[in-house]
Design an enzyme around this catalytic site. Sequence first.
Site, short mmCIF file in Angstrom:
data_model
loop_
_atom_site.label_atom_id
_atom_site.label_comp_id
_atom_site.label_asym_id
_atom_site.label_seq_id
_atom_site.Cartn_x
_atom_site.Cartn_y
_atom_site.Cartn_z
N ASN A 1 -0.77 19.23 -22.26
CA ASN A 1 -1.01 18.43 -23.47
C ASN A 1 -0.93 19.25 -24.75
O ASN A 1 -1.35 18.79 -25.81
CB ASN A 1 -2.37 17.73 -23.38
CG ASN A 1 -2.32 16.54 -22.45
OD1 ASN A 1 -1.32 15.81 -22.43
ND2 ASN A 1 -3.34 16.36 -21.65
N HIS B 1 7.40 9.52 -28.92
CA HIS B 1 6.38 10.44 -28.42
C HIS B 1 6.80 11.90 -28.64
O HIS B 1 6.01 12.71 -29.13
CB HIS B 1 6.15 10.15 -26.92
CG HIS B 1 5.25 11.14 -26.25
ND1 HIS B 1 3.89 11.16 -26.48
CD2 HIS B 1 5.52 12.15 -25.38
CE1 HIS B 1 3.36 12.14 -25.75
NE2 HIS B 1 4.32 12.75 -25.07
N GLU C 1 -5.06 16.56 -12.14
CA GLU C 1 -5.61 16.87 -13.47
C GLU C 1 -7.10 17.09 -13.46
O GLU C 1 -7.87 16.46 -14.17
CB GLU C 1 -5.21 15.79 -14.50
CG GLU C 1 -5.46 16.27 -15.93
CD GLU C 1 -4.59 15.59 -16.99
OE1 GLU C 1 -3.69 14.83 -16.63
OE2 GLU C 1 -4.84 15.87 -18.16
N ARG D 1 -3.97 21.22 -15.45
CA ARG D 1 -2.88 20.34 -15.87
C ARG D 1 -3.00 19.92 -17.33
O ARG D 1 -2.00 19.57 -17.97
CB ARG D 1 -2.82 19.11 -14.93
CG ARG D 1 -1.57 18.30 -15.08
CD ARG D 1 -1.37 17.34 -13.92
NE ARG D 1 -0.22 16.49 -14.19
CZ ARG D 1 0.38 15.74 -13.30
NH1 ARG D 1 -0.04 15.69 -12.06
NH2 ARG D 1 1.43 15.00 -13.63
N HIS E 1 -0.22 17.65 -28.05
CA HIS E 1 -0.42 16.21 -27.82
C HIS E 1 -1.64 15.63 -28.53
O HIS E 1 -1.67 14.43 -28.80
CB HIS E 1 -0.48 15.91 -26.32
CG HIS E 1 0.86 15.91 -25.65
ND1 HIS E 1 1.71 16.99 -25.66
CD2 HIS E 1 1.52 14.95 -24.93
CE1 HIS E 1 2.82 16.69 -24.99
NE2 HIS E 1 2.73 15.47 -24.53
N HIS F 1 -0.68 12.55 -30.42
CA HIS F 1 -1.22 11.21 -30.15
C HIS F 1 -1.79 10.59 -31.42
O HIS F 1 -1.68 9.38 -31.63
CB HIS F 1 -2.32 11.28 -29.07
CG HIS F 1 -1.78 11.54 -27.69
ND1 HIS F 1 -2.52 12.17 -26.71
CD2 HIS F 1 -0.58 11.27 -27.13
CE1 HIS F 1 -1.79 12.27 -25.60
NE2 HIS F 1 -0.61 11.74 -25.83
N ARG G 1 0.81 -1.23 0.00
CA ARG G 1 0.00 0.00 0.00
C ARG G 1 0.84 1.28 0.00
O ARG G 1 0.36 2.34 0.39
CB ARG G 1 -0.98 0.02 1.17
CG ARG G 1 -1.92 -1.15 1.16
CD ARG G 1 -3.03 -1.02 2.16
NE ARG G 1 -3.83 -2.23 2.14
CZ ARG G 1 -3.53 -3.33 2.84
NH1 ARG G 1 -2.46 -3.37 3.62
NH2 ARG G 1 -4.30 -4.38 2.75
N LYS H 1 2.53 11.26 -11.77
CA LYS H 1 1.73 10.30 -12.54
C LYS H 1 2.57 9.04 -12.70
O LYS H 1 3.69 9.09 -13.21
CB LYS H 1 1.39 10.86 -13.92
CG LYS H 1 0.21 11.81 -13.92
CD LYS H 1 -0.21 12.07 -15.35
CE LYS H 1 -1.29 13.12 -15.44
NZ LYS H 1 -1.66 13.40 -16.85
N GLU I 1 9.37 18.47 -25.22
CA GLU I 1 8.61 18.84 -24.02
C GLU I 1 9.16 20.14 -23.41
O GLU I 1 8.43 20.90 -22.78
CB GLU I 1 8.60 17.69 -22.99
CG GLU I 1 8.10 16.34 -23.53
CD GLU I 1 6.57 16.24 -23.74
OE1 GLU I 1 5.85 17.25 -23.49
OE2 GLU I 1 6.10 15.16 -24.15
N LYS J 1 6.57 22.82 -14.86
CA LYS J 1 5.68 21.68 -14.66
C LYS J 1 5.25 21.57 -13.20
O LYS J 1 4.09 21.32 -12.89
CB LYS J 1 6.33 20.36 -15.12
CG LYS J 1 5.36 19.20 -14.95
CD LYS J 1 5.67 17.95 -15.72
CE LYS J 1 4.54 16.94 -15.48
NZ LYS J 1 4.85 15.59 -15.96
#
Length: 372
Positions: free
Chosen positions: A257, A277, A249, A253, A260, A264, A133, A155, A197, A239
């Site tokens: 993107n 990416h 998010e 946030r 993106h 994507h 946990r 993340k 980025e 960031k």
Amino acid sequence: VSSSTAAPDSEPARIFLNVDLGERSYPITIGAGLLSDPALLERHIAGHKVAIVTNTTVAPLYLERVAAPLRAAGRDVLEIVLPDGEQFKNWDSLMTIFDALLEHKCDRKTTMVALGGGVIGDLTGYAAASYMRGVPFVQMPTTLLAQVDSSVGGKTGINHPLGKNMIGAFYQPRAVLADTASLGTLAPRELSAGLAEVIKHGAIIDAAFFDWIEANIGKLMARDPAALAHAISRSCEIKAEVVRQDEREGGLRAILNFGHTFGHAIEAGMGYGAWLHGEAVGCGMVMAADLSHRLGLVDAATVARMRALVGAAGLPTVAPDLGTERWLELMEVDKKNEGGAIKFILMKPLGSPNITSAPREQLLATLAACVG
Ligand code: NAD
Ligand code: MG
């Protein structure tokens, strides 16, 4: 975000940042040679056991210099070396990590260390979030992308056969130690992917930083240590500040993107792995700049600057011809879209984000202008 720079005579300059998230706050240290500074890592290790997760590419380069001093200092160090690749950011690797931790009788005081790029960081972070946990973990990012993006923000997760990053948790590290010297062994394509980025952070948050990247792109491509350290620290500050305001998010946030939605679509349309990416995001930022201009949000000069900078960073500026219908279909499945029209992260002006939908006519015009 608070920052300071210290340069004792005996040591090269280091940059210290702090990610302010209340009791989940943590320091980011950036500098050349951090992987060879055991005292820095020791500070963030509470218990006797340390589990270092890395991969078969990074292990021969950097594992010993991190593990050996810990062992010499009397720690019980477990090394978990996974195969290299995005395809291994999966359930099997997670189980490999848990198997090793349990066989080694790792307890809740075990500190996990992610030594590698974003794949290792995401996987190790998620393992740390769920093992017993939650156990403490430290990020030691060794790619530019991981140093400017994935190691900051909490993340973590793995891919599912039905979707990238679909299983995961928000889980903050105890510390991020970014050794700029480790970027010396990075493949040129990976360096460029990380720069995408960096450029993104300037484009949506800080026009002066965008100017600085333009002026220093030659140094960055040449891996000048001081230039890289500044690009990394300013990216982490930007960031971290966005994450501080919107850790999970809920809204803001999403501006991270930028580029993106187009990116994507390129990654999926070309088949994952064909474009990195960051390459897809680089091209996606040119497309987002073009669309921003068509909607009257930025001038034509901004589009030209974005195209030139993305190109100078060694990234593609011409989008692949997937066919208009396929392009639209791929952008609509982007997971960041919650029903209705596609929401684009655009610039208004350079250095500020603007979230908006786009009329079909302008979107088609951008596709026509950017596809090669
Ligand atoms: P990666 O981890 O696959 O690393 C790229 C390649 O470089 C790999 O082959 C790796 O073994 C190698 N490598 C790593 N360090 C090296 C070094 N110092 N010298 C030589 N080779 C080295 O890819 P990445 O671009 O670092 O990360 C991509 C991953 O990050 C994706 O899975 C993506 O989903 C994730 N990501 C997560 C976040 C987040 O917020 N958590 C943000 C962006 C991306
Ligand atoms: Mg990205």
